[in-house]
Design a protein around this motif. Sequence first.
Motif, PDB file in Angstrom:
ATOM      1  N   UNK A  86     -59.018  -4.168 -17.140  1.00 34.53           N
ATOM      2  CA  UNK A  86     -58.178  -5.013 -16.266  1.00 34.53           C
ATOM      3  C   UNK A  86     -57.677  -6.274 -16.965  1.00 34.53           C
ATOM      4  N   UNK A  87     -58.472  -6.800 -17.914  1.00 38.85           N
ATOM      5  CA  UNK A  87     -58.002  -7.970 -18.659  1.00 38.85           C
ATOM      6  C   UNK A  87     -56.745  -7.634 -19.443  1.00 38.85           C
ATOM      7  N   UNK A  88     -56.732  -6.467 -20.090  1.00 35.40           N
ATOM      8  CA  UNK A  88     -55.560  -6.050 -20.867  1.00 35.40           C
ATOM      9  C   UNK A  88     -54.348  -5.821 -19.966  1.00 35.40           C
ATOM     10  N   UNK A  89     -54.561  -5.207 -18.797  1.00 31.10           N
ATOM     11  CA  UNK A  89     -53.450  -4.963 -17.874  1.00 31.10           C
ATOM     12  C   UNK A  89     -52.849  -6.281 -17.401  1.00 31.10           C
ATOM     13  N   UNK A  90     -53.698  -7.217 -16.988  1.00 31.40           N
ATOM     14  CA  UNK A  90     -53.202  -8.530 -16.547  1.00 31.40           C
ATOM     15  C   UNK A  90     -52.531  -9.279 -17.679  1.00 31.40           C
ATOM     16  N   UNK A  91     -53.056  -9.129 -18.893  1.00 27.71           N
ATOM     17  CA  UNK A  91     -52.454  -9.825 -20.031  1.00 27.71           C
ATOM     18  C   UNK A  91     -51.066  -9.263 -20.346  1.00 27.71           C
ATOM     19  N   UNK A  92     -50.903  -7.937 -20.229  1.00 19.30           N
ATOM     20  CA  UNK A  92     -49.584  -7.339 -20.447  1.00 19.30           C
ATOM     21  C   UNK A  92     -48.584  -7.867 -19.420  1.00 19.30           C
ATOM     22  N   UNK A  93     -48.998  -7.913 -18.137  1.00 15.17           N
ATOM     23  CA  UNK A  93     -48.106  -8.411 -17.091  1.00 15.17           C
ATOM     24  C   UNK A  93     -47.747  -9.875 -17.325  1.00 15.17           C
ATOM     25  N   UNK A  94     -48.729 -10.677 -17.758  1.00 19.33           N
ATOM     26  CA  UNK A  94     -48.456 -12.095 -18.003  1.00 19.33           C
ATOM     27  C   UNK A  94     -47.466 -12.277 -19.150  1.00 19.33           C
ATOM     28  N   UNK A  95     -47.681 -11.557 -20.253  1.00 16.54           N
ATOM     29  CA  UNK A  95     -46.795 -11.706 -21.401  1.00 16.54           C
ATOM     30  C   UNK A  95     -45.388 -11.200 -21.087  1.00 16.54           C
ATOM     31  N   UNK A  96     -45.268 -10.169 -20.271  1.00 21.38           N
ATOM     32  CA  UNK A  96     -43.934  -9.714 -19.875  1.00 21.38           C
ATOM     33  C   UNK A  96     -43.234 -10.768 -19.012  1.00 21.38           C
ATOM     34  N   UNK A  97     -43.991 -11.375 -18.100  1.00 29.65           N
ATOM     35  CA  UNK A  97     -43.408 -12.436 -17.272  1.00 29.65           C
ATOM     36  C   UNK A  97     -43.003 -13.633 -18.120  1.00 29.65           C
ATOM     37  N   UNK A  98     -43.887 -14.040 -19.038  1.00 29.39           N
ATOM     38  CA  UNK A  98     -43.593 -15.197 -19.894  1.00 29.39           C
ATOM     39  C   UNK A  98     -42.417 -14.904 -20.817  1.00 29.39           C
ATOM     40  N   UNK A  99     -42.329 -13.682 -21.349  1.00 35.17           N
ATOM     41  CA  UNK A  99     -41.201 -13.308 -22.217  1.00 35.17           C
ATOM     42  C   UNK A  99     -39.897 -13.315 -21.447  1.00 35.17           C
ATOM     43  N   UNK A 100     -39.939 -12.798 -20.226  1.00 37.16           N
ATOM     44  CA  UNK A 100     -38.716 -12.795 -19.403  1.00 37.16           C
ATOM     45  C   UNK A 100     -38.286 -14.226 -19.083  1.00 37.16           C
ATOM     46  N   UNK A 101     -39.266 -15.095 -18.830  1.00 37.07           N
ATOM     47  CA  UNK A 101     -38.938 -16.487 -18.520  1.00 37.07           C
ATOM     48  C   UNK A 101     -38.323 -17.186 -19.724  1.00 37.07           C
ATOM     49  N   UNK A 102     -38.794 -16.869 -20.929  1.00 37.69           N
ATOM     50  CA  UNK A 102     -38.234 -17.485 -22.131  1.00 37.69           C
ATOM     51  C   UNK A 102     -36.798 -17.032 -22.378  1.00 37.69           C
ATOM     52  N   UNK A 103     -36.462 -15.843 -21.909  1.00 38.43           N
ATOM     53  CA  UNK A 103     -35.113 -15.323 -22.146  1.00 38.43           C
ATOM     54  C   UNK A 103     -34.100 -15.794 -21.103  1.00 38.43           C
ATOM     55  N   UNK A 104     -34.552 -16.564 -20.098  1.00 40.28           N
ATOM     56  CA  UNK A 104     -33.609 -17.054 -19.094  1.00 40.28           C
ATOM     57  C   UNK A 104     -32.506 -17.873 -19.760  1.00 40.28           C
ATOM     58  N   UNK A 105     -31.330 -17.879 -19.141  1.00 40.87           N
ATOM     59  CA  UNK A 105     -30.151 -18.491 -19.748  1.00 40.87           C
ATOM     60  C   UNK A 105     -29.567 -19.540 -18.811  1.00 40.87           C
TER      61      UNK A 105
END
Length: 375
Positions: free
Chosen positions: A209-228
């Motif tokens: 579950x730690x890995x699953x939550x970490x994947x979701x967090x990094x995807x959210x953070x990556x998407x937030x960094x790509x905001x324009x």
Amino acid sequence: MAEDQDKSQKTQEPTEKKLRDARKQGDVPSSRETGNMMVVLSLFGVSALILPWQGPRLAGALSALIDGAGQVVVGEGRSGLAALGLVLREALLSLGLVLAPLFLLIMAGGVFGVLIQGETVAALDRVKPKLSKVSPVQGLKRLFSANTLVEFVKSLIKVLVVGGLAIWVTLWAVEGIWEAPGFVPESLPAYLLLAARRLLLAATVFLVPVAVLDILWHRFEWRRRQMMTVQEVRDELKDSEGDPQIKGRRAMLRRRRAQQRIAAAVPTASVILTNPTHYAVALKYQQGSDAAPVCVAKGADLMARRIREIAFEHDVPIIENKPLARMLYDQVEVDQMVPVEHWQVVAEIIGFVFDLKRNRTRPPPAGSVLRRSPE
């Protein structure tokens, strides 16, 4: 302050081009915890599947190496070094054959942990030296960022949980040794392997579950960094489709040229076919020189209205024939002749127009109406 303000202005979802460029540069959401989880799972697989049948072979290889250490005769000079190298090569080869399955399984687990994240790219930009990576200012910003805080909390939780699991397994193992009747030292390696296997299994169950939550967090953070920002979206639109102002100016010039062409062509037309307000087609026919009527202008909506106005100003007859006007608008381009299948209908209308010019009164062809105004 300027950077925080810039982040607050990034309210637009990233475009496909933005995401595609980020992937080309190697910027993809990646989780280290997935690799860690797969490595621990691989170690559990090694302890459960490989060590039970490779363990005796490893012990035998090490025993043979230790037992024969005092029997190796090393001479002097190059011959002695060659003999020593041969002995070491044989020892390393035997150990390598025994340990190879262990390392291959661990490596396969690490690679699989990267692949299951969905996006894997290899980009040279990730390994190029950049000043921002060694900049103290950028280092401080990364140190106090939200991502660093999440990593710290995650590492603290892992240390506490895995440490608690290690204490629990150790207490269970010690208690088992004390309570086991007739426990002998020869049973200790198998017992320790069982304890290690239990610890690795518990750690794997916790890390999933730690890995699953970490994947979701990094995807959210990556998407937030790509905001324009709105300006970035506009600039990208300019780069991909051209400057909207230039496109508007070109469209205006095209409309102006079309209007100039219509203003010059409509007065020369023999008849204007309408539908009655949406479409207008100007046809020109000169007896003795044209094989068939030619379309000199056509338009829809506002352009059609302008054609009718010019025709009314220059006394060009306007004939309302809904199906014919629509078909000619779709099938005939400017400076093209009317198709053969419409010659008979168009000839009747042209004949009616010529009779009007000769002051001969007769009813218009079937389906056609003579209009007296441009509206």
